[in-house]
Scaffold this active site. Structure first.
Site, PDB file in Angstrom:
ATOM      1  N   GLY A  16      45.447  33.675  36.282  1.00  0.00           N
ATOM      2  CA  GLY A  16      45.318  34.903  37.051  1.00  0.00           C
ATOM      3  C   GLY A  16      44.155  34.875  38.027  1.00  0.00           C
ATOM      4  O   GLY A  16      43.528  33.839  38.265  1.00  0.00           O
ATOM      5  N   TYR A 140      44.072  52.139  29.072  1.00  0.00           N
ATOM      6  CA  TYR A 140      43.682  50.751  29.322  1.00  0.00           C
ATOM      7  C   TYR A 140      42.242  50.507  28.884  1.00  0.00           C
ATOM      8  O   TYR A 140      41.942  49.531  28.181  1.00  0.00           O
ATOM      9  CB  TYR A 140      43.851  50.428  30.806  1.00  0.00           C
ATOM     10  CG  TYR A 140      43.190  49.140  31.237  1.00  0.00           C
ATOM     11  CD1 TYR A 140      43.713  47.910  30.843  1.00  0.00           C
ATOM     12  CD2 TYR A 140      42.055  49.154  32.041  1.00  0.00           C
ATOM     13  CE1 TYR A 140      43.115  46.726  31.228  1.00  0.00           C
ATOM     14  CE2 TYR A 140      41.452  47.974  32.429  1.00  0.00           C
ATOM     15  CZ  TYR A 140      41.984  46.762  32.026  1.00  0.00           C
ATOM     16  OH  TYR A 140      41.380  45.592  32.409  1.00  0.00           O
ATOM     17  N   ASN A 169      34.311  46.376  38.815  1.00  0.00           N
ATOM     18  CA  ASN A 169      35.468  46.092  39.667  1.00  0.00           C
ATOM     19  C   ASN A 169      35.269  44.776  40.416  1.00  0.00           C
ATOM     20  O   ASN A 169      34.236  44.579  41.062  1.00  0.00           O
ATOM     21  CB  ASN A 169      35.672  47.222  40.680  1.00  0.00           C
ATOM     22  CG  ASN A 169      35.949  48.553  40.026  1.00  0.00           C
ATOM     23  OD1 ASN A 169      35.124  49.054  39.258  1.00  0.00           O
ATOM     24  ND2 ASN A 169      37.086  49.143  40.310  1.00  0.00           N
TER      25      ASN A 169
END
Length: 329
Positions: A16, A140, A169
């Site tokens: 990923g 989540y 982030n």
């Protein structure tokens, strides 16, 4: 770490966005002889039997658990049950079987979404349990937060060396630019470049622009994870961030300027803002394993925009064929 050599490492989610950079960074170390990134078509990490087979096949000394089903605000609102169930099962199975198999070290990657919605700024690790997370991504965030509970419990009862890291982030090349599930930076870059190509006079952005966010360049995060793997062995969670925040309004204007979009920015205030502010106290990471982010934010944005420009046609062709990211599962 001085005693490590010829270590086999499993990186779940290693194909990923973040995982691919972690794999590359591991291959530069002197102690890592083999890195294995399991794919979901071969090892469904939600299933006990698949995780047992993974450990039997690879025989890892170290596991770095990055895999997750993730997305932006829209994806979280549409898939709260899936995001909770899949992430909780993956974490529970992967860590439990690592303990049973005798893995030397387990590195669990959490999320800034685990923090309370109204935590004091900057977020310090000891504030993690001072309130409920922001509602749109709470399922989540809480599923990933259970990795911390599990890591500390297994350390206490079994002496299992598990650590827990909390990245802010992330952004950078190879990010997810799928408009159905992307986070804010790739979503804004795509909006701006699409508008330029289509000669559109405006872009529409969710919310009112007032929330703030902190962003960490993906290569810096990969460096932090490898440093923590080498040097950190304590039960306390550790933030990974850049230590500064920017408003969404300023972020949109910066991406528009760097991408060359000169049109109007329209704010859709019927859509949620998400968490009001996000900014981490990063002093523990620097103190415990010497990590400090080195990539300037504007430099990182330029590199991300350029990467997307270069690879845009291929990415959009995959979307058109129905091939979409799975969030590292």
């Amino acid at each position: 770490m001085a005693s490590w050599s010829n270590r086999r490492v499993v990186v779940t989610g290693g194909a990923g966005f973040l995982g691919s950079f972690v794999v590359e960074r591991l291959r530069k170390t002197s102690w890592c002889s083999e890195v294995f990134a399991p794919r979901s078509r071969e090892y469904d990490l939600r299933e006990k039997e698949a995780v047992v087979r993974l450990y039997t096949d690879v025989r890892p000394h170290i596991v770095i658990h990055l895999a997750g089903v993730v997305g932006g605000i829209g994806a979280n609102r549409e898939n709260p049950a899936r995001f909770f169930y899949d992430n909780l099962l993956m974490g529970t199975q992967v860590m439990h079987q690592a303990h049973l198999y005798g893995v030397e070290k387990f590195v669990a990657i959490g999320t800034i979404c685990a923090y309370p919605k109204f935590a004091a700024i900057p977020f310090r690790e000891d504030l993690l349990w001072d309130g409920y997370p922001e509602e749109t991504n709470a399922p989540y965030g809480l599923a990933k937060k259970m990795l911390l509970v599990q890591a500390q419990a297994y350390r206490q009862q079994y002496g299992f060396n598990a650590i827990y890291l909390l990245p802010v982030n992330l952004y950078g090349p190879r990010d997810n630019f799928d408009p159905e599930s992307s986070h804010v930076i790739p979503a804004l870059i795509k909006k701006c470049l699409d508008a330029i190509e289509e000669d559109c006079p405006e872009i529409v952005v969710w919310g009112d622009g007032s929330p703030t966010r902190e962003f960490l360049f993906v290569e810096d995060c990969a460096e932090a994870i490898v440093l923590a793997t080498e040097r950190y062995d304590k039960p306390d969670p550790v933030n990974l961030g850049a230590g500064s925040e920017i408003s969404i309004k300023d972020l949109v204007e910066m991406i528009a300027r760097l991408s060359g979009f000169r049109g109007r920015i329209a704010w859709d205030t019927s859509k949620p803002n998400g968490q009001p502010r996000r900014c981490l106290d990063t002093s523990r990471a620097e103190r415990e394993f010497g990590f400090r982010a080195t990539t300037g934010f504007e430099e990182g944005l330029r590199r991300t925009i350029e990467w997307y420009r270069t690879h845009r046609r291929g990415i959009e062709a995959k979307f058109a064929q129905g091939s979409r990211p799975t969030g590292g599962l």
